[in-house]
Design a protein around this motif. Structure first.
Motif, PDB file in Angstrom:
ATOM      1  N   GLU A  68       0.842  -1.187   0.000  1.00  0.00           N
ATOM      2  CA  GLU A  68       0.000   0.000   0.000  1.00  0.00           C
ATOM      3  C   GLU A  68       0.879   1.240   0.000  1.00  0.00           C
ATOM      4  N   GLN A  69       0.476   2.236  -0.791  1.00  0.00           N
ATOM      5  CA  GLN A  69       1.192   3.510  -0.840  1.00  0.00           C
ATOM      6  C   GLN A  69       0.187   4.631  -1.090  1.00  0.00           C
ATOM      7  N   HIS A  70       0.331   5.700  -0.336  1.00  0.00           N
ATOM      8  CA  HIS A  70      -0.531   6.868  -0.515  1.00  0.00           C
ATOM      9  C   HIS A  70      -0.140   7.569  -1.808  1.00  0.00           C
ATOM     10  N   ASP A  71      -1.122   7.905  -2.623  1.00  0.00           N
ATOM     11  CA  ASP A  71      -0.902   8.649  -3.862  1.00  0.00           C
ATOM     12  C   ASP A  71      -1.286  10.098  -3.598  1.00  0.00           C
ATOM     13  N   PRO A  72      -0.309  11.011  -3.534  1.00  0.00           N
ATOM     14  CA  PRO A  72      -0.618  12.401  -3.217  1.00  0.00           C
ATOM     15  C   PRO A  72      -1.433  13.102  -4.306  1.00  0.00           C
ATOM     16  N   VAL A  73      -1.403  12.614  -5.527  1.00  0.00           N
ATOM     17  CA  VAL A  73      -2.161  13.226  -6.620  1.00  0.00           C
ATOM     18  C   VAL A  73      -3.655  13.000  -6.426  1.00  0.00           C
ATOM     19  N   THR A  74      -4.026  11.759  -6.080  1.00  0.00           N
ATOM     20  CA  THR A  74      -5.447  11.434  -5.896  1.00  0.00           C
ATOM     21  C   THR A  74      -5.864  11.479  -4.432  1.00  0.00           C
ATOM     22  N   ASP A  75      -4.898  11.606  -3.544  1.00  0.00           N
ATOM     23  CA  ASP A  75      -5.117  11.583  -2.092  1.00  0.00           C
ATOM     24  C   ASP A  75      -5.814  10.300  -1.663  1.00  0.00           C
ATOM     25  N   ARG A  76      -5.426   9.184  -2.300  1.00  0.00           N
ATOM     26  CA  ARG A  76      -5.974   7.869  -1.978  1.00  0.00           C
ATOM     27  C   ARG A  76      -4.829   6.886  -1.780  1.00  0.00           C
ATOM     28  N   VAL A  77      -5.094   5.826  -1.038  1.00  0.00           N
ATOM     29  CA  VAL A  77      -4.116   4.754  -0.864  1.00  0.00           C
ATOM     30  C   VAL A  77      -4.300   3.752  -1.998  1.00  0.00           C
ATOM     31  N   GLN A  78      -3.226   3.439  -2.675  1.00  0.00           N
ATOM     32  CA  GLN A  78      -3.246   2.442  -3.743  1.00  0.00           C
ATOM     33  C   GLN A  78      -2.796   1.106  -3.147  1.00  0.00           C
ATOM     34  N   ARG A  79      -3.471   0.010  -3.493  1.00  0.00           N
ATOM     35  CA  ARG A  79      -3.139  -1.302  -2.946  1.00  0.00           C
ATOM     36  C   ARG A  79      -2.937  -2.304  -4.068  1.00  0.00           C
ATOM     37  N   VAL A  80      -1.907  -3.123  -3.910  1.00  0.00           N
ATOM     38  CA  VAL A  80      -1.633  -4.242  -4.813  1.00  0.00           C
ATOM     39  C   VAL A  80      -1.570  -5.492  -3.948  1.00  0.00           C
ATOM     40  N   THR A  81      -2.261  -6.563  -4.376  1.00  0.00           N
ATOM     41  CA  THR A  81      -2.277  -7.813  -3.631  1.00  0.00           C
ATOM     42  C   THR A  81      -1.543  -8.891  -4.418  1.00  0.00           C
ATOM     43  N   PHE A  82      -0.610  -9.570  -3.748  1.00  0.00           N
ATOM     44  CA  PHE A  82       0.164 -10.662  -4.336  1.00  0.00           C
ATOM     45  C   PHE A  82      -0.247 -11.966  -3.671  1.00  0.00           C
ATOM     46  N   SER A  83      -0.388 -13.026  -4.467  1.00  0.00           N
ATOM     47  CA  SER A  83      -0.519 -14.363  -3.878  1.00  0.00           C
ATOM     48  C   SER A  83       0.869 -14.749  -3.352  1.00  0.00           C
ATOM     49  N   LEU A  84       0.918 -15.770  -2.511  1.00  0.00           N
ATOM     50  CA  LEU A  84       2.223 -16.206  -1.994  1.00  0.00           C
ATOM     51  C   LEU A  84       3.111 -16.727  -3.114  1.00  0.00           C
ATOM     52  N   ARG A  85       2.509 -17.326  -4.133  1.00  0.00           N
ATOM     53  CA  ARG A  85       3.289 -17.796  -5.295  1.00  0.00           C
ATOM     54  C   ARG A  85       3.903 -16.612  -6.044  1.00  0.00           C
ATOM     55  N   GLN A  86       3.154 -15.525  -6.182  1.00  0.00           N
ATOM     56  CA  GLN A  86       3.688 -14.336  -6.854  1.00  0.00           C
ATOM     57  C   GLN A  86       4.834 -13.720  -6.056  1.00  0.00           C
ATOM     58  N   VAL A  87       4.728 -13.737  -4.736  1.00  0.00           N
ATOM     59  CA  VAL A  87       5.813 -13.218  -3.894  1.00  0.00           C
ATOM     60  C   VAL A  87       7.063 -14.070  -4.081  1.00  0.00           C
ATOM     61  N   ARG A  88       6.873 -15.389  -4.100  1.00  0.00           N
ATOM     62  CA  ARG A  88       8.017 -16.294  -4.317  1.00  0.00           C
ATOM     63  C   ARG A  88       8.673 -16.023  -5.663  1.00  0.00           C
ATOM     64  N   ASP A  89       7.853 -15.849  -6.708  1.00  0.00           N
ATOM     65  CA  ASP A  89       8.385 -15.563  -8.036  1.00  0.00           C
ATOM     66  C   ASP A  89       9.116 -14.229  -8.067  1.00  0.00           C
ATOM     67  N   LEU A  90       8.569 -13.221  -7.404  1.00  0.00           N
ATOM     68  CA  LEU A  90       9.211 -11.909  -7.354  1.00  0.00           C
ATOM     69  C   LEU A  90      10.568 -12.001  -6.659  1.00  0.00           C
ATOM     70  N   ALA A  91      10.627 -12.705  -5.536  1.00  0.00           N
ATOM     71  CA  ALA A  91      11.890 -12.861  -4.812  1.00  0.00           C
ATOM     72  C   ALA A  91      12.937 -13.529  -5.696  1.00  0.00           C
ATOM     73  N   ALA A  92      12.541 -14.551  -6.437  1.00  0.00           N
ATOM     74  CA  ALA A  92      13.471 -15.231  -7.340  1.00  0.00           C
ATOM     75  C   ALA A  92      13.893 -14.315  -8.481  1.00  0.00           C
TER      76      ALA A  92
END
Length: 80
Positions: A39-63
């Motif tokens: 999650e990261q606050h977007d100062p342009v829209t003044d909203r929090v942006q969220r991205v959700t990863f499955s555990l498999r996607q996290v493993r792939d990203l780490a690799a």
């Protein structure tokens, strides 16, 4: 700089962008039992942006962070 906090149902890691130039908003990483959210606050829209990863996607990203350019598929080792 980063902080680590253990919540009831997740571990929260906050990444703080320190430096002299072009600082971005903090990033909150929530590690749950079945997924990880960023999650990261977007100062342009003044909203929090969220991205959700499955555990498999996290493993792939780490690799992927340690591999050269290309296309890959990670295979699980068979339990013996």
């Amino acid at each position: 700089m980063f902080t680590i906090e253990h919540e009831f149902d997740s571990t929260l890691i906050t990444l703080v962008d320190e430096g002299r130039t072009h600082l971005t908003e903090d990033i909150a990483v929530n590690a749950f039992e079945d997924c990880v959210t960023l999650e990261q606050h977007d100062p342009v829209t003044d909203r929090v942006q969220r991205v959700t990863f499955s555990l498999r996607q996290v493993r792939d990203l780490a690799a992927a962070l340690n591999l050269p350019e290309g296309s890959y598929r990670l295979e699980r080792k068979a339990k013996t």
